[in-house]
Design an enzyme around this catalytic site. Sequence first.
Site, short mmCIF file in Angstrom:
data_model
loop_
_atom_site.label_atom_id
_atom_site.label_comp_id
_atom_site.label_asym_id
_atom_site.label_seq_id
_atom_site.Cartn_x
_atom_site.Cartn_y
_atom_site.Cartn_z
N PRO A 1 21.29 24.03 3.48
CA PRO A 1 21.29 24.19 2.24
C PRO A 1 19.84 23.88 1.33
CG PRO A 1 22.45 22.31 2.84
CD PRO A 1 21.96 22.77 4.17
N GLY A 2 19.02 23.24 2.13
CA GLY A 2 17.76 22.86 1.33
C GLY A 2 17.31 21.41 1.33
N ALA A 3 17.79 20.50 2.13
CA ALA A 3 17.47 19.21 2.07
C ALA A 3 16.07 18.87 2.57
CB ALA A 3 18.61 18.25 2.73
N TRP A 4 15.92 19.59 3.56
CA TRP A 4 14.49 19.40 4.09
C TRP A 4 13.37 19.98 3.17
CZ3 TRP A 4 12.86 20.00 10.11
CH2 TRP A 4 13.69 19.21 10.68
N ASP B 1 16.31 36.80 7.86
CA ASP B 1 16.02 36.32 9.37
C ASP B 1 14.76 36.33 9.75
OD1 ASP B 1 16.52 36.24 11.99
OD2 ASP B 1 17.53 38.16 12.32
N ASP C 1 14.55 23.75 11.59
CA ASP C 1 15.82 22.85 11.97
C ASP C 1 16.47 24.09 12.37
OD1 ASP C 1 17.36 20.74 12.14
OD2 ASP C 1 17.80 20.79 9.90
N ASP D 1 15.98 31.39 5.08
CA ASP D 1 17.26 31.05 5.89
C ASP D 1 18.17 32.48 5.77
OD1 ASP D 1 18.90 28.27 6.75
OD2 ASP D 1 20.06 30.19 6.82
N LYS E 1 13.41 21.61 15.84
CA LYS E 1 14.63 21.13 16.65
C LYS E 1 14.79 21.73 18.07
CE LYS E 1 18.62 21.97 14.73
NZ LYS E 1 19.54 21.01 13.99
C1 SAM Z 1 20.85 22.66 10.50
S1 SAM Z 1 20.83 24.10 9.40
C2 SAM Z 1 19.35 23.43 8.70
C3 SAM Z 1 19.55 22.26 7.71
C4 SAM Z 1 18.11 22.15 6.70
N1 SAM Z 1 17.09 21.61 7.36
C5 SAM Z 1 18.42 21.14 5.66
O1 SAM Z 1 17.97 20.33 5.63
O2 SAM Z 1 19.23 21.65 4.60
C6 SAM Z 1 20.13 25.25 10.44
C7 SAM Z 1 19.96 26.66 9.51
O3 SAM Z 1 19.40 27.59 10.35
C8 SAM Z 1 19.68 28.91 9.90
N2 SAM Z 1 19.33 30.02 10.83
C9 SAM Z 1 19.91 29.99 12.04
N3 SAM Z 1 19.24 31.02 12.62
C10 SAM Z 1 18.41 31.80 11.78
C11 SAM Z 1 17.55 32.98 11.73
N4 SAM Z 1 17.41 33.75 12.78
N5 SAM Z 1 16.77 33.03 10.62
C12 SAM Z 1 16.79 32.05 9.63
N6 SAM Z 1 17.78 31.15 9.32
C13 SAM Z 1 18.56 30.79 10.54
C14 SAM Z 1 21.22 28.72 9.76
O4 SAM Z 1 21.60 29.80 8.86
C15 SAM Z 1 21.17 27.31 9.09
O5 SAM Z 1 21.40 27.33 7.70
#
Ligand code: SAM
Length: 246
Positions: free
Chosen positions: A88-91, A136, A161, A119, A202
């Site tokens: 959601p955007g914390a990083w 994507d 992440d 995202d 990650k």
């Molecule tokens: C663990 S969350 C990230 C949390 C984020 N770092 C934060 O602090 O708010 C992982 C994210 O990776 C995204 N994701 C997974 N595959 C993806 C892709 N192919 N392209 C873009 N985003 C992707 C997911 O939608 C998810 O929102």
Amino acid sequence: MIVFDRLCRYVKCLDNFSSVLNLKTCSRCKSSSTSSHRWKIRQNKDEYVELAREQGFRCRSAFKLLEINDKFRLIRPENLVLDIGAAPGAWSQVASDIVFRNSEERIFQAGVRGVIAVDLLNIDLLSGVHILSGCDILSESTHSKISQLLIDKKCDVILSDMAPNASGIASLDSENLFNMNSTVYNKIAVKYLAKGGSLAFKFWQTPDLKDFSNLLKEKFKLIKTFKPKSSRKESSEVYLIAKSFI
Ligand SMILES: C[S@@+](CC[C@H](N)C(=O)[O-])C[C@H]1O[C@@H](n2cnc3c(N)ncnc32)[C@H](O)[C@@H]1O
């Protein structure tokens, strides 16, 4: 803009607050699944969830990046940062705080400074952050959007992440994450990271981690793995940190 950002965080706090209220309702709701019920109880007890609420971060993962950056000093004021898998955007909040630490206003400037957040999911507005929701990272059209935002410059830092949706089969999940990170590395990092720049990806504690860090060793002077204290102990998640891109 700073006032706007505080307002966004305040609204987010209210959001978090209402989700706490929902948790209480849901915990009594018979239709809620056992696993989501367990997740909600864990969320309620988690000290980082509480801290994130207090400090206006969108989720607890903010503290992972704060720990990573305290230890490795990846992001610096005035940097251009690419945050992949950012919802959601914390990083992005943490990165924007650092990039604009010495600035009166937080305004993303293409090819100059700020954060690009990508995202598949929606990311709500954040000051200093150019948001690419519904994108994507594995698709060429996203790569060209990133390229347009960088103009002729390159990123100082690339963060990922991301994790693929869990299939429940550990070896398959690990292979998917390896493939995802390899694509991001080969198609994005190699092309759009500035000389001397840094990465944080990650990963999971699997044999693939060693293979991936060997791949990075060819192009970075320093490679480390790091498990932040705020990363849940029961999770095999670690972060691969690579500094000084050659
Ligand atoms: C663990 S969350 C990230 C949390 C984020 N770092 C934060 O602090 O708010 C992982 C994210 O990776 C995204 N994701 C997974 N595959 C993806 C892709 N192919 N392209 C873009 N985003 C992707 C997911 O939608 C998810 O929102």
